[in-house]
Every structure is written in C-alpha cells, then in structure tokens.
Design an enzyme around this catalytic site. Structure first.
Site, PDB file in Angstrom:
ATOM      1  N   ASP A  65      19.682  59.750 -10.469  1.00 54.53           N
ATOM      2  CA  ASP A  65      18.434  60.101 -11.146  1.00 54.53           C
ATOM      3  C   ASP A  65      17.295  59.253 -10.576  1.00 54.53           C
ATOM      4  O   ASP A  65      17.452  58.054 -10.336  1.00 54.53           O
ATOM      5  CB  ASP A  65      18.571  59.862 -12.657  1.00 54.53           C
ATOM      6  CG  ASP A  65      17.477  60.562 -13.448  1.00 54.53           C
ATOM      7  OD1 ASP A  65      17.797  61.510 -14.190  1.00 54.53           O
ATOM      8  OD2 ASP A  65      16.297  60.149 -13.332  1.00 54.53           O
ATOM      9  N   ASN A 104      20.911  67.782 -22.159  1.00 52.18           N
ATOM     10  CA  ASN A 104      19.778  68.201 -22.996  1.00 52.18           C
ATOM     11  C   ASN A 104      19.596  69.706 -22.827  1.00 52.18           C
ATOM     12  O   ASN A 104      19.437  70.190 -21.708  1.00 52.18           O
ATOM     13  CB  ASN A 104      18.506  67.455 -22.573  1.00 52.18           C
ATOM     14  CG  ASN A 104      18.626  65.947 -22.752  1.00 52.18           C
ATOM     15  OD1 ASN A 104      19.221  65.490 -23.731  1.00 52.18           O
ATOM     16  ND2 ASN A 104      18.104  65.182 -21.822  1.00 52.18           N
ATOM     17  N   GLY A 108      14.795  67.413 -25.170  1.00 50.08           N
ATOM     18  CA  GLY A 108      14.468  66.484 -24.094  1.00 50.08           C
ATOM     19  C   GLY A 108      14.643  67.051 -22.697  1.00 50.08           C
ATOM     20  O   GLY A 108      14.474  66.329 -21.716  1.00 50.08           O
ATOM     21  N   GLN A 109      14.989  68.331 -22.599  1.00 47.60           N
ATOM     22  CA  GLN A 109      15.164  68.914 -21.261  1.00 47.60           C
ATOM     23  C   GLN A 109      13.802  69.103 -20.589  1.00 47.60           C
ATOM     24  O   GLN A 109      12.879  69.666 -21.192  1.00 47.60           O
ATOM     25  CB  GLN A 109      15.896  70.260 -21.350  1.00 47.60           C
ATOM     26  CG  GLN A 109      16.260  70.808 -19.975  1.00 47.60           C
ATOM     27  CD  GLN A 109      17.096  72.097 -20.040  1.00 47.60           C
ATOM     28  OE1 GLN A 109      17.320  72.659 -21.112  1.00 47.60           O
ATOM     29  NE2 GLN A 109      17.549  72.543 -18.887  1.00 47.60           N
ATOM     30  N   HIS A 126      22.023  70.510 -16.045  1.00 50.37           N
ATOM     31  CA  HIS A 126      22.476  69.237 -15.479  1.00 50.37           C
ATOM     32  C   HIS A 126      23.086  68.365 -16.549  1.00 50.37           C
ATOM     33  O   HIS A 126      22.682  68.387 -17.705  1.00 50.37           O
ATOM     34  CB  HIS A 126      21.334  68.495 -14.785  1.00 50.37           C
ATOM     35  CG  HIS A 126      20.124  68.300 -15.660  1.00 50.37           C
ATOM     36  ND1 HIS A 126      19.220  69.310 -15.890  1.00 50.37           N
ATOM     37  CD2 HIS A 126      19.677  67.232 -16.352  1.00 50.37           C
ATOM     38  CE1 HIS A 126      18.259  68.868 -16.690  1.00 50.37           C
ATOM     39  NE2 HIS A 126      18.522  67.600 -16.994  1.00 50.37           N
ATOM     40  N   LEU A 127      24.042  67.600 -16.110  1.00 48.15           N
ATOM     41  CA  LEU A 127      24.734  66.643 -16.968  1.00 48.15           C
ATOM     42  C   LEU A 127      24.296  65.243 -16.523  1.00 48.15           C
ATOM     43  O   LEU A 127      24.264  64.959 -15.327  1.00 48.15           O
ATOM     44  CB  LEU A 127      26.206  66.911 -16.750  1.00 48.15           C
ATOM     45  CG  LEU A 127      27.342  66.107 -17.279  1.00 48.15           C
ATOM     46  CD1 LEU A 127      28.592  66.979 -17.202  1.00 48.15           C
ATOM     47  CD2 LEU A 127      27.529  64.875 -16.447  1.00 48.15           C
ATOM     48  N   HIS A 128      23.889  64.422 -17.481  1.00 51.96           N
ATOM     49  CA  HIS A 128      23.556  63.027 -17.174  1.00 51.96           C
ATOM     50  C   HIS A 128      24.822  62.188 -17.329  1.00 51.96           C
ATOM     51  O   HIS A 128      25.455  62.224 -18.386  1.00 51.96           O
ATOM     52  CB  HIS A 128      22.525  62.472 -18.157  1.00 51.96           C
ATOM     53  CG  HIS A 128      21.179  63.140 -18.134  1.00 51.96           C
ATOM     54  ND1 HIS A 128      20.077  62.573 -17.538  1.00 51.96           N
ATOM     55  CD2 HIS A 128      20.744  64.316 -18.657  1.00 51.96           C
ATOM     56  CE1 HIS A 128      19.018  63.371 -17.705  1.00 51.96           C
ATOM     57  NE2 HIS A 128      19.403  64.428 -18.384  1.00 51.96           N
TER      58      HIS A 128
HETATM   59  P1  5GP Z   1      16.211  66.272 -18.487  1.00 54.19           P
HETATM   60  O1  5GP Z   1      15.065  65.538 -19.133  1.00 54.19           O
HETATM   61  O2  5GP Z   1      15.800  67.673 -18.059  1.00 54.19           O
HETATM   62  O3  5GP Z   1      17.494  66.263 -19.275  1.00 54.19           O
HETATM   63  O4  5GP Z   1      16.560  65.461 -17.195  1.00 54.19           O
HETATM   64  C1  5GP Z   1      15.870  65.614 -15.994  1.00 54.19           C
HETATM   65  C2  5GP Z   1      16.133  64.369 -15.174  1.00 54.19           C
HETATM   66  O5  5GP Z   1      15.774  64.639 -13.835  1.00 54.19           O
HETATM   67  C3  5GP Z   1      15.318  63.157 -15.613  1.00 54.19           C
HETATM   68  O6  5GP Z   1      16.196  62.106 -15.974  1.00 54.19           O
HETATM   69  C4  5GP Z   1      14.474  62.838 -14.392  1.00 54.19           C
HETATM   70  O7  5GP Z   1      14.305  61.452 -14.182  1.00 54.19           O
HETATM   71  C5  5GP Z   1      15.252  63.488 -13.261  1.00 54.19           C
HETATM   72  N1  5GP Z   1      14.421  63.934 -12.149  1.00 54.19           N
HETATM   73  C6  5GP Z   1      13.271  64.648 -12.214  1.00 54.19           C
HETATM   74  N2  5GP Z   1      12.810  64.914 -10.989  1.00 54.19           N
HETATM   75  C7  5GP Z   1      13.693  64.363 -10.119  1.00 54.19           C
HETATM   76  C8  5GP Z   1      13.756  64.319  -8.689  1.00 54.19           C
HETATM   77  O8  5GP Z   1      12.915  64.824  -7.964  1.00 54.19           O
HETATM   78  N3  5GP Z   1      14.829  63.665  -8.152  1.00 54.19           N
HETATM   79  C9  5GP Z   1      15.810  63.097  -8.912  1.00 54.19           C
HETATM   80  N4  5GP Z   1      16.811  62.482  -8.279  1.00 54.19           N
HETATM   81  N5  5GP Z   1      15.774  63.126 -10.263  1.00 54.19           N
HETATM   82  C10 5GP Z   1      14.729  63.755 -10.858  1.00 54.19           C
END
Ligand code: 5GP
Length: 113
Positions: A31, A86, A92-93, A99-101
């Site tokens: 991330d 999310n 929070g998405q 995607h899975l964190h």
């Molecule tokens: P969400 O908030 O949708 O669950 O998670 C999206 C994640 O993508 C966030 O943790 C954010 O930091 C990450 N992210 C957003 N843009 C980029 C990118 O360009 N590269 C990488 N490696 N991560 C990203």
C-alpha cells in the site's frame, strides 16, 4: 473500454507498484500509504468493483484471495495479522476495484473505526 481504476492501471503495469506476489489471477503489492509496518493489498486481476459485485462463479477467486493473503503473510514473517475488505464508500472504500488489506507488524485494536 478498459477499467480505469488506479489498481487496473497497476495490473496493466501502466503505473508502478511494489509487487510482492503475482499469478495469473491475483496481484499483491505494498500500500502506498501504509497503516501498519506491513500493509499489502491483495487484488484479483478480474475487474470486480467490490465483494458485492462478486457472483457464484467468483467463489474460487474469492477463496484464492484469502489463501494468497495467508501465503503472503507467512512469506512476510507474520503470524498475527488483520485482513480487511472495505465494501462501499461509507465503509471506507476509496478504490473501486476489489481489494483485501493485509495488515500486520503492530498490535491491533477492536472495534475498527
Ligand atoms: P480502500 O480505502 O479503497 O479500502 O483502500 C484503498 C487503498 O489503496 C488505500 O489504503 C490507499 O492507500 C491505497 N492506494 C491508493 N492509491 C494507490 C496507489 O497508487 N498505489 C498503491 N500501492 N496503493 C494505493
């Protein structure tokens, strides 16, 4: 038209990412704004916006996402970790490609915010 999310661009290698795992169906990369010492995103290469968009046919792919996360966690030396998905903006998405964190390397609190 091809999918235009930032993750689709990472899958197509149009923008760089620190990739830690890849096969024909799955990609995992660090991330860009890590919320823990280890923060890896595990994504399907298939264009699915979120969990809610998945169908019966995606069952094996969803299972592989989880198994991949466990495999990567082990590779990263993690025994205790958190896996988060999310689903939807209010949850929070921010990127609308499933995607899975995978988060680890520090103590976690519960419940999440
Ligand atoms: P969400 O908030 O949708 O669950 O998670 C999206 C994640 O993508 C966030 O943790 C954010 O930091 C990450 N992210 C957003 N843009 C980029 C990118 O360009 N590269 C990488 N490696 N991560 C990203």
């Amino acid at each position: 038209m091809s999918e235009q999310t930032i993750f689709a661009k990472i899958i197509r290698k149009e923008i760089p990412a620190a990739i830690v795992y890849e096969n024909e169906r799955i990609l995992a990369f660090k991330d860009i704004a890590p919320q823990a010492p280890t923060h890896i995103l595990v994504i399907p290469k298939k264009a699915l916006a979120d969990v809610a968009a998945a169908k019966e046919d995606d069952a094996a792919l969803l299972g592989e996402l989880l198994l991949s996360a466990a495999h990567i966690a082990k590779e990263q030396g993690l025994t205790d970790y958190r896996i988060v998905i999310n689903n939807g903006a209010e949850a929070g998405q921010t990127v609308f490609h499933l995607h899975l964190h995978l988060l680890g390397g520090r103590p976690m609190r519960w419940p999440p915010g």
